[in-house]
Structure formats: structure tokens, C-alpha cells
Design an enzyme around this catalytic site. Sequence first.
Site, PDB file in Angstrom:
ATOM      1  N   LYS A 174       0.833  -1.206   0.000  1.00  0.00           N
ATOM      2  CA  LYS A 174       0.000   0.000   0.000  1.00  0.00           C
ATOM      3  C   LYS A 174       0.867   1.255   0.000  1.00  0.00           C
ATOM      4  CE  LYS A 174      -3.761  -0.615   2.326  1.00  0.00           C
ATOM      5  NZ  LYS A 174      -4.443  -0.915   3.602  1.00  0.00           N
ATOM      6  N   ARG A 201      -3.423   3.038   8.482  1.00  0.00           N
ATOM      7  CA  ARG A 201      -3.699   1.866   7.651  1.00  0.00           C
ATOM      8  C   ARG A 201      -2.519   0.918   7.628  1.00  0.00           C
ATOM      9  NH1 ARG A 201      -4.749   4.717   2.017  1.00  0.00           N
ATOM     10  NH2 ARG A 201      -5.812   2.758   1.541  1.00  0.00           N
ATOM     11  N   GLY A 228      -8.382  -7.354   3.659  1.00  0.00           N
ATOM     12  CA  GLY A 228      -9.172  -7.366   4.883  1.00  0.00           C
ATOM     13  C   GLY A 228      -8.492  -7.990   6.084  1.00  0.00           C
ATOM     14  N   MET A 281      -5.667  -6.961   7.735  1.00  0.00           N
ATOM     15  CA  MET A 281      -5.153  -6.054   8.749  1.00  0.00           C
ATOM     16  C   MET A 281      -6.112  -4.874   8.822  1.00  0.00           C
ATOM     17  SD  MET A 281      -2.252  -7.724   9.148  1.00  0.00           S
ATOM     18  CE  MET A 281      -0.997  -6.652   9.755  1.00  0.00           C
ATOM     19  N   ARG A 337      -2.826  -1.402  -6.566  1.00  0.00           N
ATOM     20  CA  ARG A 337      -1.877  -2.521  -6.566  1.00  0.00           C
ATOM     21  C   ARG A 337      -2.270  -3.427  -7.722  1.00  0.00           C
ATOM     22  NH1 ARG A 337      -4.803  -5.063  -1.305  1.00  0.00           N
ATOM     23  NH2 ARG A 337      -6.814  -4.862  -2.285  1.00  0.00           N
ATOM     24  N   HIS A 388     -15.744  -8.890   0.638  1.00  0.00           N
ATOM     25  CA  HIS A 388     -14.730  -9.837   1.122  1.00  0.00           C
ATOM     26  C   HIS A 388     -14.864 -11.194   0.442  1.00  0.00           C
ATOM     27  CE1 HIS A 388     -13.177 -12.873   3.980  1.00  0.00           C
ATOM     28  NE2 HIS A 388     -12.177 -12.012   4.066  1.00  0.00           N
ATOM     29  N   SER A 427      12.941 -43.919 -19.658  1.00  0.00           N
ATOM     30  CA  SER A 427      11.877 -43.104 -19.069  1.00  0.00           C
ATOM     31  C   SER A 427      11.977 -43.288 -17.564  1.00  0.00           C
ATOM     32  CB  SER A 427      10.515 -43.565 -19.589  1.00  0.00           C
ATOM     33  OG  SER A 427       9.509 -42.801 -18.965  1.00  0.00           O
ATOM     34  N   CYS A 478       8.019 -40.279 -16.562  1.00  0.00           N
ATOM     35  CA  CYS A 478       6.599 -40.590 -16.664  1.00  0.00           C
ATOM     36  C   CYS A 478       5.930 -40.800 -15.318  1.00  0.00           C
ATOM     37  CB  CYS A 478       6.391 -41.812 -17.551  1.00  0.00           C
ATOM     38  SG  CYS A 478       7.112 -43.310 -16.847  1.00  0.00           S
ATOM     39  N   TYR A 514      11.721 -34.846 -22.538  1.00  0.00           N
ATOM     40  CA  TYR A 514      10.287 -34.622 -22.340  1.00  0.00           C
ATOM     41  C   TYR A 514       9.834 -35.039 -20.945  1.00  0.00           C
ATOM     42  CZ  TYR A 514       9.513 -39.654 -22.925  1.00  0.00           C
ATOM     43  OH  TYR A 514       9.537 -41.005 -22.766  1.00  0.00           O
TER      44      TYR A 514
HETATM   45  P1  ADP Z   1      -7.774  -2.388   3.241  1.00  0.00           P
HETATM   46  O1  ADP Z   1      -6.353  -2.802   3.168  1.00  0.00           O
HETATM   47  O2  ADP Z   1      -8.616  -3.276   4.065  1.00  0.00           O
HETATM   48  O3  ADP Z   1      -8.338  -2.093   1.892  1.00  0.00           O
HETATM   49  P2  ADP Z   1      -7.408   0.437   3.568  1.00  0.00           P
HETATM   50  O4  ADP Z   1      -6.317   0.942   4.420  1.00  0.00           O
HETATM   51  O5  ADP Z   1      -7.177   0.490   2.119  1.00  0.00           O
HETATM   52  O6  ADP Z   1      -7.774  -1.021   4.056  1.00  0.00           O
HETATM   53  O7  ADP Z   1      -8.711   1.243   3.957  1.00  0.00           O
HETATM   54  C1  ADP Z   1      -9.983   0.854   3.551  1.00  0.00           C
HETATM   55  C2  ADP Z   1     -10.738   2.003   2.995  1.00  0.00           C
HETATM   56  O8  ADP Z   1     -10.775   3.075   3.899  1.00  0.00           O
HETATM   57  C3  ADP Z   1     -10.128   2.603   1.738  1.00  0.00           C
HETATM   58  O9  ADP Z   1     -10.511   1.906   0.603  1.00  0.00           O
HETATM   59  C4  ADP Z   1     -10.712   3.987   1.735  1.00  0.00           C
HETATM   60  O10 ADP Z   1     -11.987   3.974   1.134  1.00  0.00           O
HETATM   61  C5  ADP Z   1     -10.829   4.290   3.200  1.00  0.00           C
HETATM   62  N1  ADP Z   1      -9.730   5.182   3.560  1.00  0.00           N
HETATM   63  C6  ADP Z   1      -8.489   4.840   3.971  1.00  0.00           C
HETATM   64  N2  ADP Z   1      -7.747   5.943   4.177  1.00  0.00           N
HETATM   65  C7  ADP Z   1      -8.523   6.991   3.866  1.00  0.00           C
HETATM   66  C8  ADP Z   1      -8.327   8.400   3.848  1.00  0.00           C
HETATM   67  N3  ADP Z   1      -7.178   8.948   4.191  1.00  0.00           N
HETATM   68  N4  ADP Z   1      -9.353   9.175   3.467  1.00  0.00           N
HETATM   69  C9  ADP Z   1     -10.533   8.623   3.122  1.00  0.00           C
HETATM   70  N5  ADP Z   1     -10.780   7.320   3.110  1.00  0.00           N
HETATM   71  C10 ADP Z   1      -9.789   6.504   3.490  1.00  0.00           C
HETATM   72 MG    MG Z   2      -7.657  -0.932   0.685  1.00  0.00          MG
END
Ligand code: ADP
Ligand code: MG
Length: 870
Positions: free
Chosen positions: A25, A95, A104, A106, A339, A455, A763, A830, A850
Site C-alpha cells: 500500500k 492503515r 481485509g 489487517m 496494486r 470480502h 523413461s 513418466c 520430455y
Molecule cells: P484495506 O487494506 O482493508 O483495503 P485500507 O487501508 O485500504 O484497508 O482502507 C480501507 C478504505 O478506507 C479505503 O478503501 C478507503 O476507502 C478508506 N480510507 C483509507 N484511508 C482513507 C483516507 N485517508 N481518506 C478517506 N478514506 C480513506
Molecule cells: Mg484498501
Amino acid sequence: KKYVYYFGDGKAEGTGQMKDLLGGKGAGLAEMTNLGIPVPSGFTITTEACREYFKLGKKFPKGMWEEVLKNLKKVEKSMGCKFGDAKNPLLVSVRSGAKFSMPGMMDTVLNLGLNDETLKGLINKTKNERFAYDTYRRFITMFGSIVTDIDRKKFEDLLDDLKEKKGVKLDTELDAEDFKSIVEKYKELYKKETGKDFPSDPYEQLKMAIKAVFDSWYGDRAVTYRRLHGIPDDLGTACNIVAMVFGNMGENSGTGVGFTRDPSTGEKKFFAEFLPNAQGEDVVAGIRTPLKIEELKKRMPKVYSQLEKICNKLERHYKDMLDIEFTIQEGKLYMLQTRVGKRTARAAIKIAVDMVKEKLIDKKTALLRIEPEQLNQLLHPTIDPKAEVKVIAKGLPASPGAAVGKVVFSAQDAEEWANKGEKVILVRNETSPEDIGGMAVAQGILTARGGMTSHAAVVGRGMGKCCVVGCGAINIHEDEKYFTVGDITVREGDFITLNGTTGEVILGQAPLVMPALPEEFYILMKWSEELSKLKVRANADTPKDARVAREFGAVGIGLCRTEHMFFDPERIKAFREMILSDSIEQRRKALEKIKPYQKEDFIGIFKEMKGLPVTIRLLDPPLHEFLPKTEEEIEVLSKEMGVSTKKIKAKIKALEEFNPMLGHRGCRLGITYPEIYEMQVRAIMEAACELAKKKIKVIPEIMIPLVAHVNELKMMKDLTVRTAEDVMKQYKVKIDYKVGTMIELARAAITADQIAQEAEFFSFGTNDLTQSVYGLSRDDAGKFLPFYIEHKLIEEDPFISIDTEGVGQIMEIAVKKGRKTNKNLKLGICGEHGGDPKSIEFCHKIGLDYVSCSPYRVPIAKLAAAHAKL
Ligand code: ADP
Ligand code: MG
Ligand code: MG
């Protein structure tokens, strides 16, 4: 040491390459910033800081916090507001983000920095009280549940109570006063649960949140996910602090997620969903079902076209399909994440082939983008389109394929049932990371809520698992273990079928068929062949297998086992007669009955292979395998053959062996009963000659099994050549045939120089070779081998992936010695290993010509063979 990397205003200290240090990220945010894409300012605390945090017994490394404060100042300057300020406050998100994307896994805390003072500032700044209180209650929920571990449901219950009292369904229907009262209730809840007041100092909040992000690296869900995906435990996570932008400021705000191309089919089309007036977590959690992106095009065409341009720019830059997360604050677009996107195998192939055509990548890169094992997904059956099925509901087609199984309603039940060997479909309102274990063992997943990026959908696609989401028509009663659709009730244990390609939910077990493969698949196979050295053949015992093998592009048959042809009820009778014979004459008579069957089979196989080489192994297993086992069977046989049960039992007794694996089998049978091999060679050569007369080209390769000593091969080769010449003379045609041997005993490998003088090909039968070199019985290894693997005594099951250090070394010796005395020696493998990508890489390395594997693994092997060379 530098623990913090800043990004903002078009310049970042990090880059997209720095995934190890900044996590996926953080690297993505840095790269987007450098590309001039609008990203809110922020900074990333490195994975190294996280690792040191754990080393120090959960303490921030020296200097890290000071760096955080310094960078926070930079963010304040860039955003024109101040963290903790009562007039114009800066809020941030905290984050997590590890090197490998763990959807989802962390947790993220949004809106951090709010307290009663800064709340006033937020109201003052936005003149939007409802928004401010909505933001505050979101913050307390997330902080409370993620940082201090209060059950999230307790917050949600309070909100649901309020909604019920007001008679509304959606959060968007609540007003400022509602949220204001909720904030008070949440603070009380926080105090009750933790014994402390909700932390009002924003710096204290930040410290706690960063710790929580680090700690979540060792959370149960994350550990489980890593175990399932083979990700090491010692990488640590980075932590991203990003200035908040708000998607919940009204109808001209919103948040969304998407892919630059369709992650299911690979189609080149922007594929996304968005939710107006919402914050990011609303989409991902699947609480409100999001709108299709076309809706954004209608509502905010300018923002839409800007988004599309950004996607194009990102694709051109990364040269791959990406997933993105974005937020719109009052008509202004911000990118929050990107990503390389997860995709199905079908999409992966289409995207790779398309991108070569678009000149974004070369063929080599395209091939390397697809993991050989992924192709398995494409080679899986789908629902027979001609079958009549009862469709009871339709959801979103989140991950294609078909799944048939018994309904269960919890991940735990899924695991328990699957352990008992049941095929199950996991049915949930929505899934969460706790369900990963159950999802992994289920045939398919069905959810009532959530969109194409929920998810369940993301994880399902990642696992290559059939998945239908957002099927609102079903009412799930999780505790009572049933669901209803209209007036139909489906209970735990009932069969349903999912169609992940259409989203249909079908009652009962629908019939499955093999799907037609997309055009891009064949292109990929062609490129694999072009770019690899190792050829791929198939193991096939019947004309039908041979056809499948050819369709998948096998360039020959590497192993045709003749004994499988005997198990047909009609044939086994003649075969048993042969075994029970007392004299050569009797035995020859029985063999004459078998010959036409064998010949017929060979004709069928040769025809299918249209002039490609076919390696046929003469009889290999010990004879007792063909005799009846139960009293009943013996009774029947005795009647049919007019032989007493006593005599049959005596014969069975006589054929019993202490160690059949090393007993009277393979060429040892041919040496003691030459008439058996002679009959087989006749059948092969007669089939070949008959076809040759019809101008059909045939290349038989006759293979003598279980040779240990060159003299064994010499004797069997003489017999083969004598018989073959005789048949050819009889038919007056010449067939281009070869005689070779299997290398499956250690002695044969070590004396390969002698054996190669008598053989035209080798073989490697790596199943038996592994047994004999390792001294390991495959059929008995189940009692201890799993323990070895679990306790890391050995890395992998040597019957799945070649033990390159031991068995592999013996193979290498055989290759070198064999080629020394016979330059034209053809070399192949084989065993089961012929379809295992790691083993294929090894075969390439030691210079085999082969590999041969089961027909359905041919495409996997071809791609793996190309990977081995690239
Ligand atoms: P995950 O790894 O679970 O996707 P993120 O860290 O990407 O978690 O956060 C999930 C969501 O939270 C993002 O997709 C975004 O919509 C929202 N978010 C995260 N940071 C910000 C921010 N600085 N401003 C607004 N929304 C945010
Ligand atoms: Mg995200
Ligand atoms: Mg063998």
C-alpha cells in the site's frame, strides 16, 4: 535510521519498488504521488520499524515517534490544517499494509484525531453537523473495535436499535441529532468495556492506533491467511498515516473500489462500484450494496472521465491490471490505493495475451504472469448448459466456475464436514476474515449481501473458488441452520449447485461438463511451446485419454499402461484364466483370447495420436493384483472357469508375496513367462502394421519396466525384436519402432552406461524410483510422512515433488552415464512428478527431452516447461 517516508504534493520519498520496506500500500501511494495522481498527503512507517517493535517487546524503536511528529507537520502544511486543532483540524487514517496484499486481514482506523474539541472545528469548517457527527461515531466504532478490541457488534447493535426506533433502514436516513446521541452512547460503551474514558488526546490516539496496526500482524486472521498462502511470518507490516478525505459529505461525495479490467473475464473494460455519501469501509464490509460505476458516469461525468484517465495512466505505468480504491469529496477525486489486481485464471490469461497485443508486455512476461497451477481453474467443469436445472435465486457472479455441495452455515461446520470428506457450500450473510479456513475447504461460497468487491468475492477469486454474492433473495437463518427463498426451504445438508459465471443458485446437484476453452488459452499454449525446450507428453491408457491429451497439446504418449486394459469384466476373465493356467499351452490359449482386446486398444490409441510417438509399457504389476479377493468373487470365478475354489485359493496363496513392490513383477514377469510379453508385442506390432497398411503413421516405443540389470533388458529386447520382426515380415511392412526401458531402480540408474547400450530411450519412473532410492513405501508413508512435513524434517512430500537432492541426483547420474554410451538416447519422465511444476523445472535442468503427465495436467506442464527455460 530512517523509519518514515513522506508523500504529498506530487513528490514522495519512496517509490513503487520499495514494497519490502513500505509494504504494497505504501509503495503504491508513493508511486501514484510521483505520477502526479491526486493522493491525499501522508507518510509510511516502514516494515523495519514494525520488526524492531516486536524485537523490543512491543516498543517503538528509538527515534520513530519523533519522525512521525515531524512528518505529521509536513502533512499539516500540505493540507492547510492542524492535527488536534479546535478550529481547523486535520484528521488521518491509520492503515496497515504488508508486502503481500492480504485483503481485509489487517485493520484500518479512519477519522483519527477527533475529540469533542476538534469536532467543533470540523463542524465549523464544513458547516455540516450531520457529517461531523457521522464521522465521529465511525471513528469511535473503529477505534473501539480495532484498537481496544471491543466487539464491533455492540456498536452496531446500538445503531440498529436507534434505526428501529426511528423506523428507518439505512444509515443515510439518520440525521445529525441521531448521530449526536449515538456518539454519547458509544462513549459510554467504550468506558464500560475498557474501564477508561475514550482517549481525547489525538497524539495518544495516534500512538495507540499505530501499535494496533503493528499488533495486527500477529492477529489470528493474519496468521491463518499467511499460513494458507505460504507467506513468511517475519516480514512485518508497514503503517500508513494518510490525511482524511471524506466521501460522506453528501450526495456529491462517495467512495469506491474497482479494477482497471474485468477481474473475472479479463475483458478490457473499467470495472468498479461506488457508494454515494459513504466512507470506504461501507463498501468493503458489504453493508450497503454498492452501485455500478456507470451510475457515477451519469451523476458525475467529469469525475468519471478523470478516473478513467487515471486507470489508463496506471496501467501504462505498471503494465498490468490494477485494483484501485478512491474517494470523492464534494466532487473532487482522490486515489487511496492501487496494486496489481487479483484475477481469475481466465482473466489472467486474457489480460496477458491482450497486453502482448497492446504491446505493453512481451510474450515472455505474459507467460511468466501466469502460474502453471492456475490453469487448473480453467480445466474445471462447469454446469452442463443442456441440463434442466431448477434455479431458485440469482446473485452476483463473483467468481466463475461451478460448485456442487451440501449447504452449511458456518465456517467451522464447513471445516468439520470437509474433514469428514463431505463436499460443502458455505452459505453466509456475508463473510469476514474469520471465515477464511471454511472458505478454503468449501466447494463454493454463497452470500446474501455484498457486492463484486466484498470480502467473499475478493477472497473467492483469489482462491479460484466458485462464488456467488449479494443474493438478496435468500433469507438466512444462521442459528437454525436453514435458508428460505420464496416458499422453498433449504436446510443444512441439502444439496445446492452454484453457477459462479451467471450467479445462479440451483436446487440439488446439477450435472457438470468440461467448458470450451477461450481462444487466448490456445495462444498461450502456442507461446509456451515456442519458448520451451522440454516437450510435454501425456500418460494415457485409453483412446479417450489420448484424445484429451492431444486436444491439450501433448506431443506424444509417454506412458501407456497395458495392465489397465485388463480390468474390464470381460477381459479380466481371460486374464485370470491365463494366471490360473498350469501349462504353457494353456497359458498361450488364454493369451490368444486377450490379444484381440489389446490390439483393438492400441489401434484406437495410435489413431488418436496421428503419428506422434506412443510409449507402451509391457505388463508391470504382480499377477496377484488381478486375482479375486473375496469369497464371493472366488465362488463366481470357480463356476465360470470350472475350476474348484480350492485350486483358486491355492493359486492365490502361491502368488502371495511379502513385499510385492520388490517382488515378481515388471520384466521379471516377462523373463519367467515370456509368452506374456510376446503376446503384448504382437498385439502392438499387429496394430501398428494394420494402420501402416492404411497409410496411417505410427511410432510405437516399447518399454520394458523394472529393469535392474542390463542382462534383463538384453533378454527382453531380444524377445521384442524377434517378435516385432516376425510380425512385420508377416504384414510385409516396416514400422519405425523403438525399444527402451524405465529407470526406476537405483541399480539401473547407477549402471545406466551399460543399460543405455541396449536401450533407445529411458523413461524415469519416478514413483518407483523414489520408493527404491528413498527406501520409502508410498502406500505406507501416510503414517509418518505428514509428520515429517509438519515438523519440517523434510520440506515436501517426495512423491509430489522430486526430491532433487537425493532421487534427483541419482537421475542426473543416469542421464550422464546413459548419454555417454549412447548419444542418441531419448530421455523422459513418466511418474506423477511429470505434472508438477517444480519437478518439471528440475527435469529441464538435468536435460531431459520430455515429461509425461496426466492429460489434464498437460497445459500446466507446458507452461511450467516454458517457465523453466525463461
Ligand atoms: P484495506 O487494506 O482493508 O483495503 P485500507 O487501508 O485500504 O484497508 O482502507 C480501507 C478504505 O478506507 C479505503 O478503501 C478507503 O476507502 C478508506 N480510507 C483509507 N484511508 C482513507 C483516507 N485517508 N481518506 C478517506 N478514506 C480513506
Ligand atoms: Mg484498501
Ligand atoms: Mg514403476
